[in-house]
Design an enzyme around this catalytic site. Sequence first.
Site, PDB file in Angstrom:
ATOM      1  N   SER A  12       0.835  -1.210   0.000  1.00 37.73           N
ATOM      2  CA  SER A  12       0.000   0.000   0.000  1.00 37.73           C
ATOM      3  C   SER A  12       0.867   1.257   0.000  1.00 37.73           C
ATOM      4  O   SER A  12       0.616   2.192  -0.770  1.00 37.73           O
ATOM      5  CB  SER A  12      -0.911   0.028   1.229  1.00 37.73           C
ATOM      6  OG  SER A  12      -1.757  -1.091   1.240  1.00 37.73           O
ATOM      7  N   ARG A  37       0.857   8.093   6.007  1.00 40.74           N
ATOM      8  CA  ARG A  37      -0.039   7.242   6.807  1.00 40.74           C
ATOM      9  C   ARG A  37      -1.468   7.778   6.769  1.00 40.74           C
ATOM     10  O   ARG A  37      -2.428   7.005   6.758  1.00 40.74           O
ATOM     11  CB  ARG A  37       0.461   7.078   8.251  1.00 40.74           C
ATOM     12  CG  ARG A  37      -0.374   6.081   9.090  1.00 40.74           C
ATOM     13  CD  ARG A  37       0.359   5.521  10.279  1.00 40.74           C
ATOM     14  NE  ARG A  37       1.422   4.617   9.885  1.00 40.74           N
ATOM     15  CZ  ARG A  37       1.261   3.307   9.650  1.00 40.74           C
ATOM     16  NH1 ARG A  37       0.084   2.738   9.796  1.00 40.74           N
ATOM     17  NH2 ARG A  37       2.289   2.573   9.277  1.00 40.74           N
ATOM     18  N   HIS A  40      -2.886   6.709   3.573  1.00 41.65           N
ATOM     19  CA  HIS A  40      -3.162   5.274   3.697  1.00 41.65           C
ATOM     20  C   HIS A  40      -4.488   5.030   4.435  1.00 41.65           C
ATOM     21  O   HIS A  40      -5.256   4.132   4.087  1.00 41.65           O
ATOM     22  CB  HIS A  40      -1.984   4.631   4.452  1.00 41.65           C
ATOM     23  CG  HIS A  40      -2.138   3.179   4.743  1.00 41.65           C
ATOM     24  ND1 HIS A  40      -2.435   2.704   5.997  1.00 41.65           N
ATOM     25  CD2 HIS A  40      -2.053   2.103   3.946  1.00 41.65           C
ATOM     26  CE1 HIS A  40      -2.507   1.379   5.954  1.00 41.65           C
ATOM     27  NE2 HIS A  40      -2.281   0.991   4.722  1.00 41.65           N
TER      28      HIS A  40
END
Lengths: 206, 206
Positions: A12, A37, A40
């Site tokens: 990812s 992050r 994500h």
Amino acid sequence: MITDPLEIEKKSFEIITNELNTNHIQIPKKYEKIIKRVIHTTADFEYASLFQFSDDFLTTITQAIKTGCRIYADTNMIIAGVNKHHLAKNRCEIYTLVHEPAIREEAKAKGITRSLLGMDKACQDGQTKIFVIGNAPTALFHLYKKIEEEKVQPAAIIGVPVGFVGAGESKNQIALSKIPNLIIKGRKGGSTVAASILNAILYHYL
Amino acid sequence: MITDPLEIEKKSFEIITNELNTNHIQIPKKYEKIIKRVIHTTADFEYASLFQFSDDFLTTITQAIKTGCRIYADTNMIIAGVNKHHLAKNRCEIYTLVHEPAIREEAKAKGITRSLLGMDKACQDGQTKIFVIGNAPTALFHLYKKIEEEKVQPAAIIGVPVGFVGAGESKNQIALSKIPNLIIKGRKGGSTVAASILNAILYHYL
């Protein structure tokens, strides 16, 4: 099909990095792990351009965590999303007050919101060094007021409430305070965003 | 400055409605309250075009809730975000298994993920009529397999995992199942999205 969660996470982040590169989206190297992050967590690349950090934010928040402190959050969702194992390793504790029955009653009696009263009480707790606000602009406005009145001096603020009324303004205001801070400009943010920012710091910056 | 949370919420939904109108973004009247609540939670108008409902979704999920049932969620964040007062009023209960120490140990011993094992166990619980997946595509893939094998027949699925690896595929697959479902197409979704969908149903559709 990849089924190993660690493999999925690795893949990812590779996809995120590639798409940022392909689309020529620049993010500051220093904050890369935090910003990626959040992308994500949200699958929303707009976050690449919404972060604003005060210069001293990373230094003071990591120091507070490494020293061990209490962290105030304005939702249970933030608490559910933060990696408690990593917090405990650093002798840190995260808590909220907005769902406490006593806070509910007192807020009702005073005719103010639970968010505001919870923030008020948290500001009185000398061990609370970090504030993580993902939901209530009113909580962030109140924190700013307490800072200006020199009633509280936290080490750092993660100010990322989401919303259409007051959210952007509350974040712009806290960015002007003398306390090290991170904000998401404008309307976006929220509890998953707040939790992933704190997790990124726990995973990569200590 | 508006400080009353109900006033803020009302004003927020007015802003959302106005912006949808101004930008000529059409959303189906039938699902309006769900879609607007997710935009309210994320401040992300892209969600207006990402919802996909099976025809029977609203009928069966509201019936299951009104009958009283167990609801399986794949994260603690979803549980933290759902209005438990409204659930309790309908004699419904929401739970997850992914953080149970026994699940952790068994998953480790079997070399599978906690998400997958949690889903496996939830499928064996006859009172679990609704599945709310906001995080793990693997959980959604596994649920599809169990449905195809006729091991489970839930009333409805909210399939909204976020992610870059398998998320979109897992949602497209569950949309093809014979179980009434709601999905968010593509990468977006997550725990706050899942919780706000369930809350919108609890608030407006029962």
